[in-house]
Design a protein around this motif. Structure first.
Motif, PDB file in Angstrom:
ATOM      1  N   ILE A  31     -43.807 -14.303  -4.816  1.00  0.00           N
ATOM      2  CA  ILE A  31     -43.729 -13.057  -5.590  1.00  0.00           C
ATOM      3  C   ILE A  31     -42.414 -13.000  -6.360  1.00  0.00           C
ATOM      4  N   ARG A  32     -41.323 -13.374  -5.706  1.00  0.00           N
ATOM      5  CA  ARG A  32     -40.030 -13.366  -6.381  1.00  0.00           C
ATOM      6  C   ARG A  32     -40.024 -14.328  -7.570  1.00  0.00           C
ATOM      7  N   ALA A  33     -40.620 -15.493  -7.390  1.00  0.00           N
ATOM      8  CA  ALA A  33     -40.668 -16.467  -8.475  1.00  0.00           C
ATOM      9  C   ALA A  33     -41.423 -15.905  -9.672  1.00  0.00           C
ATOM     10  N   VAL A  34     -42.526 -15.210  -9.428  1.00  0.00           N
ATOM     11  CA  VAL A  34     -43.298 -14.628 -10.525  1.00  0.00           C
ATOM     12  C   VAL A  34     -42.532 -13.467 -11.151  1.00  0.00           C
ATOM     13  N   MET A  35     -41.810 -12.690 -10.342  1.00  0.00           N
ATOM     14  CA  MET A  35     -40.985 -11.611 -10.884  1.00  0.00           C
ATOM     15  C   MET A  35     -39.899 -12.161 -11.807  1.00  0.00           C
ATOM     16  N   ALA A  36     -39.386 -13.339 -11.475  1.00  0.00           N
ATOM     17  CA  ALA A  36     -38.344 -13.939 -12.319  1.00  0.00           C
ATOM     18  C   ALA A  36     -38.899 -14.374 -13.662  1.00  0.00           C
ATOM     19  N   GLY A  37     -40.190 -14.668 -13.721  1.00  0.00           N
ATOM     20  CA  GLY A  37     -40.796 -15.058 -14.983  1.00  0.00           C
ATOM     21  C   GLY A  37     -42.132 -15.736 -14.771  1.00  0.00           C
ATOM     22  N   ILE A 153     -29.504  -5.918  -6.960  1.00  0.00           N
ATOM     23  CA  ILE A 153     -28.369  -5.929  -7.880  1.00  0.00           C
ATOM     24  C   ILE A 153     -27.623  -7.242  -7.681  1.00  0.00           C
ATOM     25  N   GLY A 154     -27.486  -7.994  -8.754  1.00  0.00           N
ATOM     26  CA  GLY A 154     -26.643  -9.187  -8.727  1.00  0.00           C
ATOM     27  C   GLY A 154     -25.270  -8.815  -9.247  1.00  0.00           C
ATOM     28  N   LEU A 155     -24.228  -9.230  -8.557  1.00  0.00           N
ATOM     29  CA  LEU A 155     -22.862  -8.830  -8.905  1.00  0.00           C
ATOM     30  C   LEU A 155     -21.978 -10.060  -9.030  1.00  0.00           C
ATOM     31  N   GLY A 156     -21.478 -10.305 -10.239  1.00  0.00           N
ATOM     32  CA  GLY A 156     -20.545 -11.395 -10.471  1.00  0.00           C
ATOM     33  C   GLY A 156     -19.130 -10.855 -10.605  1.00  0.00           C
ATOM     34  N   VAL A 157     -18.193 -11.398  -9.841  1.00  0.00           N
ATOM     35  CA  VAL A 157     -16.816 -10.911  -9.844  1.00  0.00           C
ATOM     36  C   VAL A 157     -15.853 -12.059 -10.140  1.00  0.00           C
ATOM     37  N   PRO A 158     -14.681 -11.757 -10.717  1.00  0.00           N
ATOM     38  CA  PRO A 158     -13.701 -12.811 -11.025  1.00  0.00           C
ATOM     39  C   PRO A 158     -12.884 -13.199  -9.799  1.00  0.00           C
ATOM     40  N   ALA A 159     -13.567 -13.780  -8.839  1.00  0.00           N
ATOM     41  CA  ALA A 159     -12.933 -14.165  -7.580  1.00  0.00           C
ATOM     42  C   ALA A 159     -13.800 -15.210  -6.903  1.00  0.00           C
ATOM     43  N   ILE A 398     -32.967 -11.543  -8.056  1.00  0.00           N
ATOM     44  CA  ILE A 398     -34.414 -11.501  -7.816  1.00  0.00           C
ATOM     45  C   ILE A 398     -34.823 -12.631  -6.880  1.00  0.00           C
ATOM     46  N   LEU A 399     -34.222 -13.799  -7.086  1.00  0.00           N
ATOM     47  CA  LEU A 399     -34.589 -14.998  -6.342  1.00  0.00           C
ATOM     48  C   LEU A 399     -33.716 -15.240  -5.116  1.00  0.00           C
TER      49      LEU A 399
END
Length: 408
Positions: A31-37, A153-159, A398-399
């Motif tokens: 399901i996650r794979a299909v949600m991604a595209g 929520i994906g969160l990218g931080v400078p660390a 998502i994945l």
């Protein structure tokens, strides 16, 4: 949109289930794979690392339940599987030293919407969480849903982030605001129970480019983010390589001159001391010292001046590209990527920097990367631009159950 008579399903109900049976775990992965595209059963099997028989059986069940649909095509495995009437929204956040970008996408379509905000480098500590939350809420409302439909929520931080604990292991010494601990926990009061997947922002930008940008269809992708600082992310075989402590990819702290300028990391002569944004602007100011000239106040304005014919700005950018190329040669000799993607602010000027960067890389890297019958290693500009980090964060979250893996 759902068909007449069909009630949309909240995406959370499909993935937030307590069952850990093998079939239910595999079902969630698919399901996650299909949600991604959308993808064929063959591509879904490859992405999830499940057998085609397993994928075929679960897809058949999901079709009967109305969760996924198959486009018409020749042969069952050639049909593109896409999400049915399922409602949900995925969020990606990229935090930088002087601003942030939020991306949002409804799971039932491919349109990604973005919002950004800039702040002074010394203001980020009091702003980044509050502004992230505000932009998330604004975007979710704009696409016609509410907070109850936020899937992840994906969160990218400078660390540097420990891939096992999601805790920060090292923050840049020059960052005056606190990113220590577990950054994702700061969203719990605003979005209770929503999983927040945290990683270094360059890693997530690398994921974005490897999946949706210039690096797609390549096995090994090295992404270099050159802006205020210089970082990189490495995607190998569909997985982000992070290293034991989450510190892999710190190309900006390769030593170029052991007796050089002291770097913000405490070492000397790091690549960042040659090509970091502040250093490049200082070089422009030194070149024009004593002359009444409007000087660029940011890397963005410096690039614009170079594009408009300023020979000083252009030369400084090209020299920076050659220094990055030398550093890339060292990295390429270790990991031998298929493609290097240049992003960040410098990635907005590929016509000025890619050629001198490639020349320096070819000069100092092993010649076998560029000769013979195998497709040579290449350097290209980013396709996703300054959205690479937030887009990668969104799709990576998502994945998450498939992509968060031991990286040592």
């Amino acid at each position: 949109m759902s068909r007449a008579g069909e009630s949309p399903v909240n995406a959370r109900s499909l993935l937030w289930t307590p069952s850990d049976s093998v079939r239910d775990v595999n079902r969630r992965r698919i399901i996650r794979a299909v949600m991604a595209g959308p993808g064929t059963q063959v591509s879904i099997a490859r992405q999830t690392r499940l057998s085609q028989a397993t994928v075929s059986g679960i897809i058949s069940d999901l079709q009967k339940e109305g969760i996924v649909r198959a486009d018409s095509a020749e042969g069952e495995r050639g049909k593109r599987i896409r999400l049915g009437p399922v409602r949900g929204v995925a969020i990606g956040v990229e935090v930088n030293h002087n601003g942030l970008t939020v991306a949002a996408r409804r799971l039932d379509n491919s349109n990604v919407q973005y919002e950004s905000i800039e702040f002074a480098a010394d203001q980020g500590g009091s702003l980044w969480v509050r502004e992230s939350v505000r932009l998330i809420k604004d975007l979710v409302a704009e696409i016609g849903l509410d907070e109850n439909y936020i899937l992840s929520i994906g969160l990218g931080v400078p660390a540097a982030v420990d891939p096992r604990t999601a805790r920060v292991t090292q923050v840049a010494a020059s960052l005056s605001w606190d990113l220590s601990g577990e950054p994702g926990a700061r969203f719990r009061d605003h979005f209770p129970h929503v999983p927040v997947i945290v990683d270094n922002e360059a890693n997530l930008a690398a994921w974005g480019e490897a999946t949706y940008g210039a690096g797609r269809d390549h096995e090994t992708v090295l992404f270099v983010k050159a802006s205020t600082g210089v970082g990189s992310g490495l995607v190998i075989g569909g997985l982000i390589y992070r290293g034991r402590h989450g510190l892999a990819g710190e190309i900006g702290h390769l030593t170029m001159d052991p007796l050089g300028t002291v770097c913000r990391c405490g070492s000397r002569g790091c690549l960042e001391t040659f090509v970091g944004g502040a250093r490049l602007i200082d070089q422009v100011r030194q070149a024009y010292a004593g002359y009444r000239v409007d000087l660029p106040g940011s890397l963005e304005s410096m690039i614009e001046r170079a594009k408009n014919g300023d020979v000083v700005c252009r030369r400084i950018l090209q020299d920076a590209a050659r220094n990055i190329g030398l550093a890339l040669a060292r990295v390429c000799n270790l990991v031998n990527p298929e493609i290097v993607v240049i992003g960040g602010e410098l990635g907005r000027a590929p016509d000025m920097i890619v050629q001198p960067m490639m020349e320096a890389t070819r000069q100092y890297a092993l010649h076998g990367m560029f000769e013979g019958t195998v497709q040579p290693m290449t350097i290209v500009g980013s396709e996703l631009g300054l959205h690479a980090g937030s887009r990668g964060a969104l799709e990576f979250a998502i994945l998450a159950d498939m992509t968060v893996q031991d990286a040592s």
